[in-house]
Scaffold this motif. Structure first.
Motif, PDB file in Angstrom:
ATOM      1  N   LEU A   1       0.823  -1.212   0.000  1.00  0.00           N
ATOM      2  CA  LEU A   1       0.000   0.000   0.000  1.00  0.00           C
ATOM      3  C   LEU A   1       0.860   1.265   0.000  1.00  0.00           C
ATOM      4  O   LEU A   1       0.497   2.266  -0.623  1.00  0.00           O
ATOM      5  N   VAL A   2       1.990   1.217   0.678  1.00  0.00           N
ATOM      6  CA  VAL A   2       2.906   2.366   0.666  1.00  0.00           C
ATOM      7  C   VAL A   2       3.433   2.574  -0.758  1.00  0.00           C
ATOM      8  O   VAL A   2       3.466   3.691  -1.267  1.00  0.00           O
ATOM      9  N   ALA A   3       3.824   1.489  -1.405  1.00  0.00           N
ATOM     10  CA  ALA A   3       4.416   1.571  -2.749  1.00  0.00           C
ATOM     11  C   ALA A   3       3.393   1.891  -3.835  1.00  0.00           C
ATOM     12  O   ALA A   3       3.672   2.656  -4.756  1.00  0.00           O
ATOM     13  N   GLU A   4       2.193   1.312  -3.724  1.00  0.00           N
ATOM     14  CA  GLU A   4       1.203   1.402  -4.804  1.00  0.00           C
ATOM     15  C   GLU A   4       0.057   2.367  -4.534  1.00  0.00           C
ATOM     16  O   GLU A   4      -0.673   2.720  -5.447  1.00  0.00           O
TER      17      GLU A   4
ATOM     18  N   ARG B   1      -8.395  -7.701  -4.024  1.00  0.00           N
ATOM     19  CA  ARG B   1      -7.953  -8.598  -5.100  1.00  0.00           C
ATOM     20  C   ARG B   1      -6.584  -8.175  -5.633  1.00  0.00           C
ATOM     21  O   ARG B   1      -5.697  -8.996  -5.840  1.00  0.00           O
ATOM     22  N   ALA B   2      -6.398  -6.865  -5.858  1.00  0.00           N
ATOM     23  CA  ALA B   2      -5.114  -6.361  -6.346  1.00  0.00           C
ATOM     24  C   ALA B   2      -4.013  -6.565  -5.295  1.00  0.00           C
ATOM     25  O   ALA B   2      -2.876  -6.902  -5.640  1.00  0.00           O
ATOM     26  N   LEU B   3      -4.346  -6.369  -4.025  1.00  0.00           N
ATOM     27  CA  LEU B   3      -3.380  -6.617  -2.957  1.00  0.00           C
ATOM     28  C   LEU B   3      -2.956  -8.078  -2.937  1.00  0.00           C
ATOM     29  O   LEU B   3      -1.769  -8.385  -2.807  1.00  0.00           O
ATOM     30  N   ALA B   4      -3.927  -8.976  -3.054  1.00  0.00           N
ATOM     31  CA  ALA B   4      -3.628 -10.409  -3.051  1.00  0.00           C
ATOM     32  C   ALA B   4      -2.656 -10.749  -4.177  1.00  0.00           C
ATOM     33  O   ALA B   4      -1.664 -11.465  -3.965  1.00  0.00           O
ATOM     34  N   ALA B   5      -2.914 -10.227  -5.356  1.00  0.00           N
ATOM     35  CA  ALA B   5      -2.045 -10.490  -6.506  1.00  0.00           C
ATOM     36  C   ALA B   5      -0.650  -9.909  -6.282  1.00  0.00           C
ATOM     37  O   ALA B   5       0.357 -10.555  -6.564  1.00  0.00           O
TER      38      ALA B   5
ATOM     39  N   SER C   1      -8.657 -14.876  -0.332  1.00  0.00           N
ATOM     40  CA  SER C   1      -9.141 -15.168   1.023  1.00  0.00           C
ATOM     41  C   SER C   1      -8.104 -14.771   2.074  1.00  0.00           C
ATOM     42  O   SER C   1      -8.449 -14.151   3.090  1.00  0.00           O
ATOM     43  N   ALA C   2      -6.847 -15.109   1.848  1.00  0.00           N
ATOM     44  CA  ALA C   2      -5.794 -14.763   2.810  1.00  0.00           C
ATOM     45  C   ALA C   2      -5.642 -13.253   2.912  1.00  0.00           C
ATOM     46  O   ALA C   2      -5.516 -12.709   4.021  1.00  0.00           O
ATOM     47  N   ALA C   3      -5.660 -12.561   1.778  1.00  0.00           N
ATOM     48  CA  ALA C   3      -5.548 -11.100   1.797  1.00  0.00           C
ATOM     49  C   ALA C   3      -6.737 -10.489   2.512  1.00  0.00           C
ATOM     50  O   ALA C   3      -6.585  -9.559   3.313  1.00  0.00           O
ATOM     51  N   SER C   4      -7.929 -11.007   2.256  1.00  0.00           N
ATOM     52  CA  SER C   4      -9.136 -10.492   2.883  1.00  0.00           C
ATOM     53  C   SER C   4      -9.080 -10.658   4.404  1.00  0.00           C
ATOM     54  O   SER C   4      -9.445  -9.737   5.155  1.00  0.00           O
TER      55      SER C   4
ATOM     56  N   ARG D   1     -13.856  -3.556  -2.321  1.00  0.00           N
ATOM     57  CA  ARG D   1     -13.462  -2.678  -1.232  1.00  0.00           C
ATOM     58  C   ARG D   1     -12.025  -2.229  -1.483  1.00  0.00           C
ATOM     59  O   ARG D   1     -11.160  -3.051  -1.778  1.00  0.00           O
ATOM     60  N   ILE D   2     -11.796  -0.932  -1.332  1.00  0.00           N
ATOM     61  CA  ILE D   2     -10.471  -0.360  -1.546  1.00  0.00           C
ATOM     62  C   ILE D   2      -9.825  -0.134  -0.179  1.00  0.00           C
ATOM     63  O   ILE D   2     -10.433   0.445   0.725  1.00  0.00           O
ATOM     64  N   VAL D   3      -8.593  -0.598  -0.041  1.00  0.00           N
ATOM     65  CA  VAL D   3      -7.871  -0.544   1.225  1.00  0.00           C
ATOM     66  C   VAL D   3      -6.968   0.688   1.249  1.00  0.00           C
ATOM     67  O   VAL D   3      -6.196   0.911   0.312  1.00  0.00           O
TER      68      VAL D   3
END
Length: 162
Positions: free
Chosen positions: A43-46, A52-56, A63-66, A89-91
């Motif tokens: 999140l700091v970098a991007e 979904r994008a975080l998981a990738a 599921s793990a990212a969620s 949902r946007i983190v």
């Protein structure tokens, strides 16, 4: 202990993550978990991302990212806002997390140094071994390897009557 690979893998993870968690407690961040750092660093970098994008980006399942994002949210490290799609949902990082970034980054650098020291004691770097395992299992799943032993009954096989 031979054959108990799952137990040994979990034990290694508990040893490594357990000590990183102790560092966070000693740094005054008892609610921060080692598993948070890949998400926070992404999140700091991007910038803000969907789960979904975080998981990738992190290389884990949705599921793990969620689950990790839910823990981060409960602890006040991130907020969730609706995305373009009602299901999305946007983190976002919170100000609380941004204020802790120097400590989180210092831990990450210290952990990287400690891992290099550990790698020097191993026959091959731990990350290389883990990458080799992932690649081998992606080429041929562990399930198929077990199945080749002949112990798995297939739907087309008949089961004898008692």
């Amino acid at each position: 202990m031979e054959g108990a690979i799952g137990t040994r893998l979990r034990h290694v993870l508990e040893l490594l993550d357990g000590d990183v968690a102790k560092v966070y407690v000693d740094a005054g961040l008892p609610e921060y978990r080692p598993r948070f750092s890949p998400i926070v660093r992404t999140l700091v970098a991007e910038g803000p991302l969907s789960i979904r994008a975080l998981a990738a980006a992190v290389g884990v399942t949705h599921s793990a990212a969620s689950q990790t994002v839910a823990q981060l949210n409960r602890s006040g490290f991130v907020t969730l806002e609706p995305g373009e799609d009602a299901r999305q949902r946007i983190v976002h990082l919170t100000d609380k997390t941004r204020s802790l970034l120097p400590t989180i980054e210092a831990e990450w650098q210290a952990t990287t140094t400690a891992l290099a020291e550990l790698d020097a004691e191993l026959s091959a770097p731990l990350a290389q071994i883990l990458d080799e395992v992932v690649a081998a299992v992606e080429r041929r799943s562990f399930r198929l390897r077990i199945d080749s032993s002949g112990i798995v009954k297939h739907e087309t096989e008949s089961v004898p009557d008692p």
